[in-house]
Design a protein around this motif. Structure first.
Motif, PDB file in Angstrom:
ATOM      1  N   ARG A  43       0.837  -1.211   0.000  1.00 35.84           N
ATOM      2  CA  ARG A  43       0.000   0.000   0.000  1.00 35.84           C
ATOM      3  C   ARG A  43       0.868   1.257   0.000  1.00 35.84           C
ATOM      4  N   VAL A  44       1.917   1.241   0.814  1.00 36.68           N
ATOM      5  CA  VAL A  44       2.812   2.400   0.895  1.00 36.68           C
ATOM      6  C   VAL A  44       3.553   2.581  -0.419  1.00 36.68           C
ATOM      7  N   ALA A  45       4.037   1.488  -0.997  1.00 38.52           N
ATOM      8  CA  ALA A  45       4.754   1.563  -2.270  1.00 38.52           C
ATOM      9  C   ALA A  45       3.861   2.112  -3.375  1.00 38.52           C
ATOM     10  N   ALA A  46       2.555   1.904  -3.247  1.00 42.44           N
ATOM     11  CA  ALA A  46       1.606   2.415  -4.234  1.00 42.44           C
ATOM     12  C   ALA A  46       1.288   3.894  -4.016  1.00 42.44           C
ATOM     13  N   GLY A  47       1.880   4.499  -2.974  1.00 48.81           N
ATOM     14  CA  GLY A  47       1.710   5.931  -2.768  1.00 48.81           C
ATOM     15  C   GLY A  47       0.919   6.327  -1.549  1.00 48.81           C
ATOM     16  N   GLU A  48       0.410   5.365  -0.804  1.00 48.86           N
ATOM     17  CA  GLU A  48      -0.413   5.690   0.364  1.00 48.86           C
ATOM     18  C   GLU A  48       0.470   5.989   1.575  1.00 48.86           C
ATOM     19  N   ARG A  49       0.045   6.954   2.381  1.00 48.58           N
ATOM     20  CA  ARG A  49       0.715   7.242   3.650  1.00 48.58           C
ATOM     21  C   ARG A  49      -0.125   6.639   4.750  1.00 48.58           C
ATOM     22  N   LEU A  50       0.520   5.946   5.664  1.00 49.65           N
ATOM     23  CA  LEU A  50      -0.196   5.260   6.732  1.00 49.65           C
ATOM     24  C   LEU A  50       0.349   5.678   8.085  1.00 49.65           C
ATOM     25  N   THR A  51      -0.548   5.777   9.059  1.00 45.62           N
ATOM     26  CA  THR A  51      -0.164   6.017  10.437  1.00 45.62           C
ATOM     27  C   THR A  51      -0.236   4.684  11.166  1.00 45.62           C
ATOM     28  N   VAL A  52       0.836   4.315  11.842  1.00 41.85           N
ATOM     29  CA  VAL A  52       0.874   3.086  12.631  1.00 41.85           C
ATOM     30  C   VAL A  52       0.452   3.459  14.049  1.00 41.85           C
ATOM     31  N   THR A  53      -0.498   2.698  14.598  1.00 45.02           N
ATOM     32  CA  THR A  53      -0.994   3.003  15.935  1.00 45.02           C
ATOM     33  C   THR A  53      -0.700   1.866  16.902  1.00 45.02           C
ATOM     34  N   ARG A  54      -0.526   2.231  18.161  1.00 45.77           N
ATOM     35  CA  ARG A  54      -0.392   1.275  19.259  1.00 45.77           C
ATOM     36  C   ARG A  54      -1.396   1.707  20.323  1.00 45.77           C
ATOM     37  N   ASP A  55      -2.272   0.822  20.676  1.00 48.58           N
ATOM     38  CA  ASP A  55      -3.333   1.132  21.648  1.00 48.58           C
ATOM     39  C   ASP A  55      -4.124   2.372  21.233  1.00 48.58           C
ATOM     40  N   PRO A  64       5.794   6.624   1.212  1.00 47.41           N
ATOM     41  CA  PRO A  64       6.624   6.131   0.113  1.00 47.41           C
ATOM     42  C   PRO A  64       8.021   6.750   0.165  1.00 47.41           C
ATOM     43  N   TYR A  65       9.004   5.961  -0.192  1.00 45.42           N
ATOM     44  CA  TYR A  65      10.382   6.436  -0.257  1.00 45.42           C
ATOM     45  C   TYR A  65      10.570   7.236  -1.540  1.00 45.42           C
ATOM     46  N   ARG A  66      11.140   8.422  -1.408  1.00 46.22           N
ATOM     47  CA  ARG A  66      11.409   9.250  -2.574  1.00 46.22           C
ATOM     48  C   ARG A  66      12.788   8.872  -3.112  1.00 46.22           C
TER      49      ARG A  66
END
Length: 102
Positions: A43-55, A64-66
């Protein structure tokens, strides 16, 4: 494609990340990242930015890496848009937060 948890808020469609856009980013939990890491990275490689959550709290951001460096022209354009720095005001703000005796 496997749809991983999150809030369903999805992509923002914005070109830059600010505090205002973080709330609208898709989220994945630590568990989802561990169990479905390949899908999350896809998903990230396809351009999406994601927030990782804990609790339920944000702990990291995946974006994505530029791969291509920014050109000098782009860097200059960005530099010219920066606000003018008032050194005295900055120093006063820093001194108000940090003990000036340090």
């Amino acid at each position: 494609m496997l749809q991983l948890g999150g809030t369903g808020r999805g992509r923002t469609g914005l070109g830059c990340l600010t505090r205002e856009t973080i709330a609208r980013m898709a989220e994945v939990t630590i568990r989802e990242l561990r169990n479905h890491g390949g899908d999350v990275v896809d998903r990230v490689a396809a351009g999406e930015r994601l927030t990782v959550t804990r609790d339920g709290r944000p702990v990291a951001e995946l974006r994505p890496y530029r791969a291509t460096p920014l050109s000098a022209a782009v860097l200059l354009r960005r530099w010219r848009r920066l606000p003018i720095l008032d050194a005295e005001s900055l120093r006063g703000g820093v001194d108000a937060v940090i003990d000036p005796r340090l």
